[in-house]
Design an enzyme around this catalytic site. Structure first.
Site, PDB file in Angstrom:
ATOM      1  N   SER A 143       1.464  -9.900  -1.083  1.00  0.00           N
ATOM      2  CA  SER A 143       1.318  -8.337  -1.066  1.00  0.00           C
ATOM      3  C   SER A 143       1.744  -8.014   0.360  1.00  0.00           C
ATOM      4  CB  SER A 143      -0.285  -8.160  -1.208  1.00  0.00           C
ATOM      5  OG  SER A 143      -0.970  -8.708  -0.508  1.00  0.00           O
ATOM      6  N   LYS A 166       0.687  -1.155   0.153  1.00  0.00           N
ATOM      7  CA  LYS A 166       0.120  -0.069  -0.057  1.00  0.00           C
ATOM      8  C   LYS A 166       0.773   1.249  -0.122  1.00  0.00           C
ATOM      9  CE  LYS A 166      -4.436  -1.707   1.664  1.00  0.00           C
ATOM     10  NZ  LYS A 166      -4.056  -2.818   2.124  1.00  0.00           N
ATOM     11  N   GLU A 209     -10.270   7.346   3.874  1.00  0.00           N
ATOM     12  CA  GLU A 209     -10.910   6.645   5.015  1.00  0.00           C
ATOM     13  C   GLU A 209     -10.076   5.273   5.162  1.00  0.00           C
ATOM     14  OE1 GLU A 209     -11.702   6.752   1.796  1.00  0.00           O
ATOM     15  OE2 GLU A 209     -11.063   4.916   1.397  1.00  0.00           O
TER      16      GLU A 209
HETATM   17  C1  LIG Z   1      -4.938  -3.896   1.578  1.00  0.00           C
HETATM   18  C2  LIG Z   1      -4.365  -5.174   1.249  1.00  0.00           C
HETATM   19  C3  LIG Z   1      -4.601  -5.873   0.266  1.00  0.00           C
HETATM   20  C4  LIG Z   1      -6.104  -5.782  -0.750  1.00  0.00           C
HETATM   21  O1  LIG Z   1      -6.052  -4.471  -1.484  1.00  0.00           O
HETATM   22  P1  LIG Z   1      -5.783  -4.553  -3.014  1.00  0.00           P
HETATM   23  O2  LIG Z   1      -5.998  -3.054  -3.472  1.00  0.00           O
HETATM   24  O3  LIG Z   1      -6.702  -5.512  -3.417  1.00  0.00           O
HETATM   25  O4  LIG Z   1      -4.380  -4.904  -3.085  1.00  0.00           O
HETATM   26  C5  LIG Z   1      -4.109  -7.075  -0.223  1.00  0.00           C
HETATM   27  N1  LIG Z   1      -2.993  -7.400   0.525  1.00  0.00           N
HETATM   28  C6  LIG Z   1      -2.467  -6.819   1.666  1.00  0.00           C
HETATM   29  C7  LIG Z   1      -1.242  -7.021   2.396  1.00  0.00           C
HETATM   30  C8  LIG Z   1      -3.381  -5.438   2.170  1.00  0.00           C
HETATM   31  O5  LIG Z   1      -2.622  -4.792   3.104  1.00  0.00           O
END
Ligand SMILES: *Cc1c(COP(=O)(O)O)cnc(C)c1O
Length: 406
Positions: free
Chosen positions: A389, A102, A124
């Site tokens: 992610s 993010k 938000e």
């Molecule tokens: C917020 C988050 C997501 C989901 O958000 P996307 O916009 O779909 O990428 C996925 N993995 C992690 C670790 C997150 O913090």
């Protein structure tokens, strides 16, 4: 490469259109005041963010503050355990500063705010992950930061609320309605309408009105660009398949954008939660229908009144009743295949990756890991690159309480 009459050689020049459309999805369904603010951001994006000064400053930040490039790791023991000869790899966004992808778009959005002469960023947050990433970016640039959050979520997410406050953000409690994410989105939009001369709204995924789906994708594309180059230099080839989890869809769009014009199979993974019954999952691209919410047209889960339906996932970062318009478009084209995994498969993958590889994945990312493992079992050979992610530290207490240690 052509796919259903869309030429991917020129894809990024043509999508989105000037009005923010990916096919019939996207656009901007908002009040005239907000429209004016969005147009200001769009024109600033094209002049400022495409300038060499902005690009080189963002590159320096990515390297010296975020710790990019993040590596790709080969999963030797997991690949051996699956035993089909398929090689599994992960792109390590868990090693990006703050522990997830993010920050990639938050640093871009906050740098744009600075160049536009804004004093404040507004957003938000539901589970608090976007709030923490944006509060980090605001601290770095010396900007004020207002994070709108429902009182129910404030109670549930105490550690993230504390993080935001330590980083100097103001957490604004939203008490009306169900006092969760939807009300927080409305309150943040209202605040932005009042304050747009001094503030910029920073969205947390590839969602919302134009230009956000495009802007957030472009800031996240660093993931796919790095991954493609790294994978080629590690193995001499491209991966056969790329996998990422999809909530709003930002980590997935970042990864996918690097491989859209390659002969690579691409998979987006949505949360099936407890099952296919409405209210038990958040698999909008799987079970949803076309509709407008939060200022954009996409595929969404609707209740009987056509309003955003209640959704559920073990991963709070994936429980959103829609997905970015570009995902809806890529789904219809057939360029990306969207599929689901349930909570049980996800928790299994969480423990398997931790135990075999020494990497504790975020419960969101564990959806992609679970799917990558299933895919590897059906392939006879080749390689699968999974976007990890984020890291799982934030999920530890919840997993132990709900599932125990496996
Ligand atoms: C917020 C988050 C997501 C989901 O958000 P996307 O916009 O779909 O990428 C996925 N993995 C992690 C670790 C997150 O913090």
């Amino acid at each position: 490469m052509k796919f259903n009459n869309v030429d991917f050689d020129t894809y990024f020049k043509n999508y989105p259109t000037a009005e923010g459309y990916f096919g019939k999805y996207g656009g901007s369904y908002i009040s005239p005041e907000l429209q004016r603010a969005m147009e200001e951001i769009t024109s600033a994006y094209f002049t400022i963010c495409k300038s060499s000064k902005f690009i080189s400053e963002l590159r320096k930040i990515r390297k010296e503050f975020q710790g990019r490039p993040t590596p790709i790791s080969y999963l030797e023991r997991l690949s051996a355990k699956i035993g089909t000869g398929v090689q599994l790899y992960v792109k390590r966004e868990d090693l990006n500063h703050t522990g997830a992808h993010k920050l990639n778009h938050c640093m871009g959005e906050a740098l744009l705010a600075k160049y536009m002469g804004k004093k404040k960023v507004i957003a938000e947050t539901g589970a608090g992950q976007h709030g923490v990433a944006l509060a980090t970016a605001a601290a770095y640039f010396g900007l004020e930061c207002d994070i709108y959050m429902g009182s129910v979520d404030i109670k549930k997410q105490a550690p993230n609320v504390a993080r935001m406050k330590i980083l100097g953000a103001r957490v604004v409690e939203v008490t009306h309605g169900l006092a969760t994410l939807k009300e927080a989105v409305d309150a943040a939009f209202e605040a932005y309408c009042r304050e747009y001369k001094d503030a910029i709204y920073c969205i947390g995924s590839v969602v919302g009105p134009h230009p956000f789906p495009m802007m957030v994708r472009d800031f996240q594309s660093v993931v796919g660009i790095e991954a493609r180059e790294q994978f080629l230099s590690m193995t001499g080839e491209l991966p056969d398949a790329v996998v990422a989890c999809v909530g709003g869809g930002s980590n997935a769009m970042g990864m996918f954008s690097g491989f859209l014009n390659d002969p690579v199979d691409i998979y987006g993974v949505e949360p099936l939660g407890r099952g296919a019954k409405m209210g038990d999952h958040a698999a909008s691209l799987q079970y949803g229908e076309e509709g407008v919410m939060h200022g954009f047209n996409s595929i969404m889960l609707k209740d009987e009144n056509g309003e955003p339906a209640p959704v559920y996932s073990v991963a709070s970062g994936l429980d959103y009743p829609s997905s970015g318009p570009e995902h809806a478009f890529l789904r219809d084209l057939g360029r990306v295949k969207y599929d689901v995994v349930d909570d049980e498969e996800t928790v299994d993958a969480f423990f398997t990756l931790s135990r075999l590889e020494g990497i504790i994945p975020a419960i969101e990312s564990s959806h992609a890991v679970a799917y990558g493992m299933k895919l590897a079992k059906t392939m006879g050979k080749g390689s699968v690159l999974i976007n990890l992610s984020g890291r799982g530290d934030k999920d530890m207490d919840y997993i132990i309480e709900k599932y125990g240690i496996r």
